[in-house]
Write a protein that holds these residues in place. Structure first.
Motif, PDB file in Angstrom:
ATOM      1  N   ILE A   1      -1.261  -3.330  -4.020  1.00  0.00           N
ATOM      2  CA  ILE A   1      -2.693  -3.015  -3.994  1.00  0.00           C
ATOM      3  C   ILE A   1      -3.226  -3.074  -2.428  1.00  0.00           C
ATOM      4  N   GLU A   2      -3.907  -1.934  -2.045  1.00  0.00           N
ATOM      5  CA  GLU A   2      -4.222  -1.671  -0.661  1.00  0.00           C
ATOM      6  C   GLU A   2      -5.715  -2.398  -0.510  1.00  0.00           C
ATOM      7  N   LYS A   3      -5.831  -3.346   0.409  1.00  0.00           N
ATOM      8  CA  LYS A   3      -6.887  -3.884   1.055  1.00  0.00           C
ATOM      9  C   LYS A   3      -7.843  -4.544  -0.224  1.00  0.00           C
TER      10      LYS A   3
ATOM     11  N   GLY B   1      -7.581   7.485  -1.565  1.00  0.00           N
ATOM     12  CA  GLY B   1      -7.850   6.010  -2.102  1.00  0.00           C
ATOM     13  C   GLY B   1      -8.912   5.357  -0.890  1.00  0.00           C
ATOM     14  N   LYS B   2      -8.569   3.975  -0.658  1.00  0.00           N
ATOM     15  CA  LYS B   2      -9.444   3.315   0.175  1.00  0.00           C
ATOM     16  C   LYS B   2      -9.754   4.040   1.459  1.00  0.00           C
ATOM     17  N   GLY B   3     -10.973   3.981   1.695  1.00  0.00           N
ATOM     18  CA  GLY B   3     -11.427   4.588   3.223  1.00  0.00           C
ATOM     19  C   GLY B   3     -11.344   6.010   3.074  1.00  0.00           C
TER      20      GLY B   3
ATOM     21  N   PRO C   1      -6.720  13.193  10.627  1.00  0.00           N
ATOM     22  CA  PRO C   1      -6.462  12.146  10.305  1.00  0.00           C
ATOM     23  C   PRO C   1      -6.727  11.682   8.709  1.00  0.00           C
ATOM     24  N   THR C   2      -5.785  12.094   7.892  1.00  0.00           N
ATOM     25  CA  THR C   2      -6.165  11.870   6.218  1.00  0.00           C
ATOM     26  C   THR C   2      -5.296  10.976   5.942  1.00  0.00           C
ATOM     27  N   GLY C   3      -4.902  10.074   6.604  1.00  0.00           N
ATOM     28  CA  GLY C   3      -4.139   8.702   5.938  1.00  0.00           C
ATOM     29  C   GLY C   3      -2.643   8.626   6.371  1.00  0.00           C
ATOM     30  N   LEU C   4      -2.377   7.225   6.038  1.00  0.00           N
ATOM     31  CA  LEU C   4      -1.085   6.934   6.489  1.00  0.00           C
ATOM     32  C   LEU C   4       0.015   7.794   5.543  1.00  0.00           C
TER      33      LEU C   4
ATOM     34  N   ARG D   1      -7.606  -6.757   4.616  1.00  0.00           N
ATOM     35  CA  ARG D   1      -6.902  -6.029   5.862  1.00  0.00           C
ATOM     36  C   ARG D   1      -5.812  -5.353   5.562  1.00  0.00           C
ATOM     37  N   TYR D   2      -5.128  -5.756   4.297  1.00  0.00           N
ATOM     38  CA  TYR D   2      -3.520  -5.441   4.293  1.00  0.00           C
ATOM     39  C   TYR D   2      -3.250  -4.761   2.940  1.00  0.00           C
TER      40      TYR D   2
END
Ligand code: G1P
Length: 298
Positions: free
Chosen positions: A197-199, A231-233, A104-107, A169-170
């Motif tokens: 911009i993510e979250k 990126g994020k997370g 699980p490396t991201g969307l 969250r978005y």
């Protein structure tokens, strides 16, 4: 157009319910979440659907298999309602394909798994934990596809106004008005996206307009996904890949109309709301639940 449903996320916000089953298979009223999404894609005229799965997601494949033995058994016992509901599922006018995201490396990486499947054509991405319920026709996803063509966009995003304190969250968009053909008022919320911009934190958020789980892409998006950094997370974010394409000036967004509701089933409080709303609408469950809620005198 082909459709891609991302269902590889681990569902940690829904533990312990998702310890050994996919969050996409949790029931909302009588159907698992992912069935609503497959039905939505079918309603928008999409016939070929790729579901991106991963660890612990086999129940999704079982759900969409045909089961003639079960159906024969129900018919023998004359279980009318169950036969109707099972036949509605088995008679969907679609072909489903599966691919696994091993890590699980991201969307963004999950969507990249669809590259061969989409075969250089425009395609739709739907997040597997988000139901969009459209009370009017054409449904939101059909409007999104139409707007993608009208705006001659590379990416077209579903958008929703959210309370600004929830912006972390978005994916959040910086927008300007889209000046196209005038449309009926309720359907008039069309934008060009200047940046996203993510979250973000509240200070960073350029607006309160959030990406809300449906996307239409041209195949060029894969070039941008190839270039995106972690990126994020610690994950490769789809929002960041879309951001890389902003110099083309071809990112568009369509806001949900009042008659179009988003249900994010990836957290318990929102899942509970979806369960109640869809159960109240169900002709078999609804009346009894409504009476029960009245007695609670909330
Ligand atoms: C994802 C996207 C985010 C989007 C959100 C909508 O985040 O990365 O841009 O706004 O879905 O639900 P997730 O909810 O997977 O963390």
């Amino acid at each position: 157009m082909k459709g891609v449903i991302t269902a590889a996320g681990l569902g940690t916000r829904m533990l312990p319910a998702t310890k050994s089953q996919p969050k996409e298979m949790l029931p909302v009223a009588k159907k698992p979440v992912i069935q609503y999404i497959v039905e939505e894609l079918e309603q928008a005229g999409i016939r070929d659907i790729l579901i991106i799965t991963g660890k612990n997601k086999r129940a999704i494949e079982d759900h969409f298999d045909k089961d003639p033995i079960l159906l024969a058994d129900l018919k023998q016992k004359n279980k009318v309602v169950q036969i109707r509901d099972l036949e509605a599922l088995e008679n969907l006018n679609i072909h489903i394909f599966y691919v696994r995201q091993a890590v699980p490396t991201g969307l963004a990486d999950a969507v990249y798994k669809a590259k061969e499947f989409v075969n250089d054509e425009e395609f739709v991405v739907a997040l597997g934990d988000t139901i969009i319920d459209s009370l009017n026709k054409p449904i939101h996803l059909s409007r999104l596809i139409d707007f993608h063509n009208e705006a001659n966009a590379l990416c077209t995003l579903s958008a929703e106004r959210i309370p600004i304190e929830q912006c972390n969250r978005y994916g959040i968009m910086d927008i300007e008005e889209f000046k196209g053909k005038p449309t009926p008022k309720a359907f008039n919320d069309k934008y060009l996206v200047k940046d996203l911009i993510e979250k973000p934190s509240q200070e960073e958020a350029p607006s309160n307009l959030a990406i809300c789980g449906r996307y239409v892409f041209n195949p060029e998006i894969f070039d941008y996904i190839e270039k995106v950094a972690v990126g994020k997370g610690g994950e490769k974010q789809l929002t960041d890949a879309i951001r890389l394409s902003r110099e083309t000036g071809q990112i568009a967004a369509l806001q949900l109309a009042e008659s179009e509701r988003r249900y994010d089933t990836g957290s318990f409080s929102l899942y509970a709301k979806a369960f109640v709303d869809f159960s109240l609408k169900d002709e078999e469950i609804g009346p009894e639940l409504r009476e029960h809620l009245k007695k609670l005198k909330l």
